[in-house]
Design a protein around this motif. Structure first.
Motif, PDB file in Angstrom:
ATOM      1  N   ASP A  70       0.871  -1.177   0.000  1.00  0.00           N
ATOM      2  CA  ASP A  70       0.000   0.000   0.000  1.00  0.00           C
ATOM      3  C   ASP A  70       0.909   1.228   0.000  1.00  0.00           C
ATOM      4  O   ASP A  70       1.563   1.522   1.001  1.00  0.00           O
ATOM      5  CB  ASP A  70      -0.887  -0.037   1.248  1.00  0.00           C
ATOM      6  CG  ASP A  70      -1.960   1.025   1.226  1.00  0.00           C
ATOM      7  OD1 ASP A  70      -2.239   1.571   0.137  1.00  0.00           O
ATOM      8  OD2 ASP A  70      -2.523   1.323   2.300  1.00  0.00           O
ATOM      9  N   LEU A  71       0.980   1.925  -1.130  1.00  0.00           N
ATOM     10  CA  LEU A  71       1.991   2.948  -1.325  1.00  0.00           C
ATOM     11  C   LEU A  71       1.399   4.355  -1.314  1.00  0.00           C
ATOM     12  O   LEU A  71       0.234   4.559  -1.664  1.00  0.00           O
ATOM     13  CB  LEU A  71       2.716   2.727  -2.658  1.00  0.00           C
ATOM     14  CG  LEU A  71       3.402   1.371  -2.834  1.00  0.00           C
ATOM     15  CD1 LEU A  71       3.994   1.262  -4.232  1.00  0.00           C
ATOM     16  CD2 LEU A  71       4.473   1.146  -1.766  1.00  0.00           C
ATOM     17  N   GLY A  72       2.255   5.315  -0.952  1.00  0.00           N
ATOM     18  CA  GLY A  72       1.881   6.717  -0.968  1.00  0.00           C
ATOM     19  C   GLY A  72       1.988   7.307  -2.356  1.00  0.00           C
ATOM     20  O   GLY A  72       2.282   6.620  -3.344  1.00  0.00           O
ATOM     21  N   PRO A  73       1.764   8.635  -2.491  1.00  0.00           N
ATOM     22  CA  PRO A  73       1.660   9.274  -3.816  1.00  0.00           C
ATOM     23  C   PRO A  73       2.939   9.275  -4.642  1.00  0.00           C
ATOM     24  O   PRO A  73       2.879   9.462  -5.856  1.00  0.00           O
ATOM     25  CB  PRO A  73       1.212  10.700  -3.489  1.00  0.00           C
ATOM     26  CG  PRO A  73       1.518  10.905  -2.050  1.00  0.00           C
ATOM     27  CD  PRO A  73       1.415   9.570  -1.401  1.00  0.00           C
ATOM     28  N   SER A  74       4.104   9.089  -4.017  1.00  0.00           N
ATOM     29  CA  SER A  74       5.341   8.998  -4.794  1.00  0.00           C
ATOM     30  C   SER A  74       5.979   7.616  -4.630  1.00  0.00           C
ATOM     31  O   SER A  74       7.185   7.474  -4.547  1.00  0.00           O
ATOM     32  CB  SER A  74       6.325  10.108  -4.411  1.00  0.00           C
ATOM     33  OG  SER A  74       6.566  10.131  -3.031  1.00  0.00           O
ATOM     34  N   PHE A  75       5.119   6.595  -4.577  1.00  0.00           N
ATOM     35  CA  PHE A  75       5.520   5.193  -4.513  1.00  0.00           C
ATOM     36  C   PHE A  75       6.206   4.843  -3.187  1.00  0.00           C
ATOM     37  O   PHE A  75       6.820   3.784  -3.079  1.00  0.00           O
ATOM     38  CB  PHE A  75       6.455   4.826  -5.677  1.00  0.00           C
ATOM     39  CG  PHE A  75       5.835   4.950  -7.037  1.00  0.00           C
ATOM     40  CD1 PHE A  75       5.214   3.862  -7.639  1.00  0.00           C
ATOM     41  CD2 PHE A  75       5.869   6.155  -7.726  1.00  0.00           C
ATOM     42  CE1 PHE A  75       4.648   3.978  -8.906  1.00  0.00           C
ATOM     43  CE2 PHE A  75       5.296   6.281  -8.987  1.00  0.00           C
ATOM     44  CZ  PHE A  75       4.689   5.186  -9.574  1.00  0.00           C
ATOM     45  N   GLU A  76       6.104   5.684  -2.185  1.00  0.00           N
ATOM     46  CA  GLU A  76       6.767   5.405  -0.913  1.00  0.00           C
ATOM     47  C   GLU A  76       5.954   4.402  -0.092  1.00  0.00           C
ATOM     48  O   GLU A  76       4.726   4.371  -0.140  1.00  0.00           O
ATOM     49  CB  GLU A  76       6.993   6.686  -0.114  1.00  0.00           C
ATOM     50  CG  GLU A  76       5.759   7.315   0.501  1.00  0.00           C
ATOM     51  CD  GLU A  76       5.021   8.259  -0.430  1.00  0.00           C
ATOM     52  OE1 GLU A  76       4.248   9.109   0.062  1.00  0.00           O
ATOM     53  OE2 GLU A  76       5.202   8.135  -1.674  1.00  0.00           O
ATOM     54  N   PHE A  77       6.681   3.556   0.663  1.00  0.00           N
ATOM     55  CA  PHE A  77       6.025   2.637   1.580  1.00  0.00           C
ATOM     56  C   PHE A  77       5.302   3.426   2.675  1.00  0.00           C
ATOM     57  O   PHE A  77       5.706   4.528   3.054  1.00  0.00           O
ATOM     58  CB  PHE A  77       7.049   1.712   2.252  1.00  0.00           C
ATOM     59  CG  PHE A  77       7.593   0.638   1.352  1.00  0.00           C
ATOM     60  CD1 PHE A  77       6.754  -0.293   0.760  1.00  0.00           C
ATOM     61  CD2 PHE A  77       8.960   0.539   1.112  1.00  0.00           C
ATOM     62  CE1 PHE A  77       7.256  -1.296  -0.054  1.00  0.00           C
ATOM     63  CE2 PHE A  77       9.478  -0.459   0.304  1.00  0.00           C
ATOM     64  CZ  PHE A  77       8.620  -1.381  -0.293  1.00  0.00           C
ATOM     65  N   LEU A  78       4.234   2.829   3.173  1.00  0.00           N
ATOM     66  CA  LEU A  78       3.501   3.395   4.295  1.00  0.00           C
ATOM     67  C   LEU A  78       3.611   2.451   5.488  1.00  0.00           C
ATOM     68  O   LEU A  78       3.837   1.244   5.327  1.00  0.00           O
ATOM     69  CB  LEU A  78       2.029   3.597   3.923  1.00  0.00           C
ATOM     70  CG  LEU A  78       1.764   4.538   2.747  1.00  0.00           C
ATOM     71  CD1 LEU A  78       0.276   4.565   2.407  1.00  0.00           C
ATOM     72  CD2 LEU A  78       2.277   5.941   3.036  1.00  0.00           C
ATOM     73  N   GLU A  79       3.447   3.007   6.682  1.00  0.00           N
ATOM     74  CA  GLU A  79       3.586   2.224   7.906  1.00  0.00           C
ATOM     75  C   GLU A  79       2.307   1.444   8.205  1.00  0.00           C
ATOM     76  O   GLU A  79       1.202   1.981   8.093  1.00  0.00           O
ATOM     77  CB  GLU A  79       3.880   3.136   9.090  1.00  0.00           C
ATOM     78  CG  GLU A  79       5.168   3.928   8.969  1.00  0.00           C
ATOM     79  CD  GLU A  79       5.224   5.063   9.964  1.00  0.00           C
ATOM     80  OE1 GLU A  79       5.991   4.947  10.938  1.00  0.00           O
ATOM     81  OE2 GLU A  79       4.491   6.051   9.774  1.00  0.00           O
ATOM     82  N   ARG A  80       2.485   0.213   8.622  1.00  0.00           N
ATOM     83  CA  ARG A  80       1.332  -0.577   9.068  1.00  0.00           C
ATOM     84  C   ARG A  80       0.702   0.064  10.294  1.00  0.00           C
ATOM     85  O   ARG A  80      -0.524   0.161  10.390  1.00  0.00           O
ATOM     86  CB  ARG A  80       1.785  -2.006   9.368  1.00  0.00           C
ATOM     87  CG  ARG A  80       0.665  -2.954   9.744  1.00  0.00           C
ATOM     88  CD  ARG A  80       1.201  -4.374   9.893  1.00  0.00           C
ATOM     89  NE  ARG A  80       1.730  -4.870   8.630  1.00  0.00           N
ATOM     90  CZ  ARG A  80       2.451  -5.974   8.508  1.00  0.00           C
ATOM     91  NH1 ARG A  80       2.762  -6.686   9.578  1.00  0.00           N
ATOM     92  NH2 ARG A  80       2.880  -6.368   7.331  1.00  0.00           N
TER      93      ARG A  80
END
Length: 501
Positions: free
Chosen positions: A401-411
């Motif tokens: 589940d990625l943010g707007p610039s393909f960054e990982f998000l925290e569980r």
């Protein structure tokens, strides 16, 4: 006429301008556009070392265009690492075994909107317009030549034969990136890490569990290095009905396999490429804006239908009389029988000397030791989204589940802030962003989204420095002699008038 897939068969036509002329035009285009932008990111030093603004892992197509886009926007202090020797990055001359690319030849791919950087420009410059017009699809070896040229003409900072062994978050918010280069360990400190690692970028090749207990001399995954010459006069089995299955089956047959059995789970081979059928700029730029349920619906429907193998790849197999398509024949078990395997399907048993599993890839962070420190904290779609009724899908469940610039998000928010600096610019990003990071058609649009996000993050993080530079900036554009104050001029005139009286 279709141009042969054999790169050596192509010769420059009379209308070929040559790569030197094309490169001169590209330099002019870049100069007219004032590209690349001048470097603007303040230098940062940590532990006595200059910090890299971005480290990119992978110098295949995605890694190259990500690097090119960062350079375009003035992020010059970045590096691209690839484990392969120069000229062998990505799948094109390693485990890709098709004769030509599957994409239409006119797609602009990694060209970033620059006409002189397109594959068409490269092909015409090298072989001539007549060769381009005669071309059906791009030979994969020449596509690799194009990517090598792309890297050279843009002067991208690629370092080959270098692997990333471990990544760790630092107390100062930076990333420690452990590398191995030429057998020697090293370290790079980075602000952002981009994983441009292709289809297996967050895991590895998938095979059924029962395969793993077999002697490795009897089988391989389609992404493995396979000695096809050793399969001459052998009975070869291939599991799958996708493009990779057909390519590996055809390669085995062309190497002289005595018999080829293709084991296909479905009762019919998929025939319709759903996602290609709705391809548009709307999909490219609009998919990321869909509500989650609709993202899931689009991709579940696509995956359920599966992508058909190309017609020419399928004919490449079926033209051999000793190739056999077994529909409705999933492999349910395999047994070693002395010097061969016995393949079990619901319909029959088959004696096979060597099996190739064209069974794709899966997301499994346990296979990525470089991400071990972050794996427990990364959020996947299955951690927070329940699929619509009747649309359960394991592949989508394990998509990051990625943010707007393909960054990982925290569980769990706050447990691993460093994840915002690690970007999954690879195939598993599809559910979050659409098909922008793994295939040719929209790779430039994906790289632009990635680069703009990183540029924004770098600027925001350095806002105090940029503000200090704003305050300190004192180079005048006017020196004060460009005008005369009207009131002062009137007063001076009145003084002269009084003096004259």
């Amino acid at each position: 006429m279709t141009v042969t897939a054999d790169a050596t068969a192509m010769t420059a036509g009379a209308d070929a301008i040559g790569l030197e002329a094309l490169e001169a035009r590209l330099r002019q285009d870049l100069a007219w556009l004032e590209l690349p932008a001048k470097p603007w990111v303040p230098e940062r030093v940590a532990d006595g070392e200059t910090v890299r603004d971005v480290v990119i892992v992978g110098a295949g197509m995605a890694g190259l265009v990500a690097s090119a886009m960062l350079k375009r926007y003035g992020v010059a202090n970045h590096v691209v690492y690839d484990k392969a020797p120069a000229g062998r990055e990505g799948p094109w001359v390693t485990y890709a075994r098709m004769q030509t690319l599957r994409s239409p030849k006119q797609l602009t791919g990694p060209a970033m909107g620059l006409p002189a950087l397109t594959y068409r420009a490269y092909h015409e410059a090298r072989f001539g317009l007549a060769a381009w017009e005669a071309l059906d699809k791009i030979p994969r070896e020449i596509w690799m030549d194009y990517l090598v040229w792309y890297r050279r003409v843009l002067d991208l900072p690629v370092v080959n034969e270098t692997t990333i062994t471990h990544v760790a978050a630092r107390p100062d918010g930076l990333l420690d990136v452990a590398i191995k280069q030429g057998g020697q360990p090293g370290r790079v400190i980075a602000r952002h890490l981009v994983l441009a690692t292709g289809r297996d970028g967050l895991g590895g090749p998938y095979v059924p569990d029962f395969v793993k207990r077999l002697d490795p001399r009897f089988w391989a995954h389609s992404a493995d290095a396979i000695d096809f010459e050793a399969l001459k006069d052998k009975r070869v089995g291939v599991v799958g009905a996708g493009a990779s299955a057909m390519d590996n089956a055809a390669t085995a047959l062309e190497a002289g396999a005595a018999r080829l059995d293709l084991f296909i789970r479905r009762t019919d081979i998929p025939r319709i490429n759903k996602f290609t059928g709705i391809g548009s700029q709307g999909v490219v730029h609009g998919f990321a804006g869909l509500p989650d349920e609709w993202k899931w619906r689009f991709l579940h429907t696509t995956l359920s239908a599966q992508t058909p193998p190309p017609r020419d790849s399928t004919l490449r197999v079926s033209r051999h009389p000793h190739a056999f398509f077994h529909l409705g024949s999933p492999v349910t078990d395999v047994h070693e029988k002395g010097d061969h395997l016995e393949i079990v399907t619901p319909k029959a048993r088959y004696a096979i000397d060597f099996m190739i599993f064209a069974t794709g890839f899966n997301v499994d962070l346990g296979l990525r030791p470089e991400l071990a420190a972050f794996a427990p904290y990364i959020r996947f779609w299955g951690d927070r989204f329940a699929p619509p009724d009747g649309m359960a899908n394991a592949e989508l469940t394990y998509s990051p589940d990625l943010g707007p610039s393909f960054e990982f998000l925290e569980r769990e928010p706050g447990t691993c802030p460093a994840l915002r600096s690690i970007h999954a610019f690879n195939f598993p990003a599809t559910l979050s962003h659409g098909k922008l990071s793994g295939d040719i058609p929209a790779i430039s649009e994906g790289a632009e989204r990635l680069a703009r996000g990183i540029v924004q993050a770098l600027f925001v993080e350095d806002r105090e420095l940029h503000y200090a530079n704003l305050v300190a900036f004192s180079t005048p554009e006017l020196v004060g002699d460009e005008w005369v104050d009207a009131d002062q001029r009137n007063e001076a005139k009145q003084g002269l008038d009084h003096a004259a009286e």
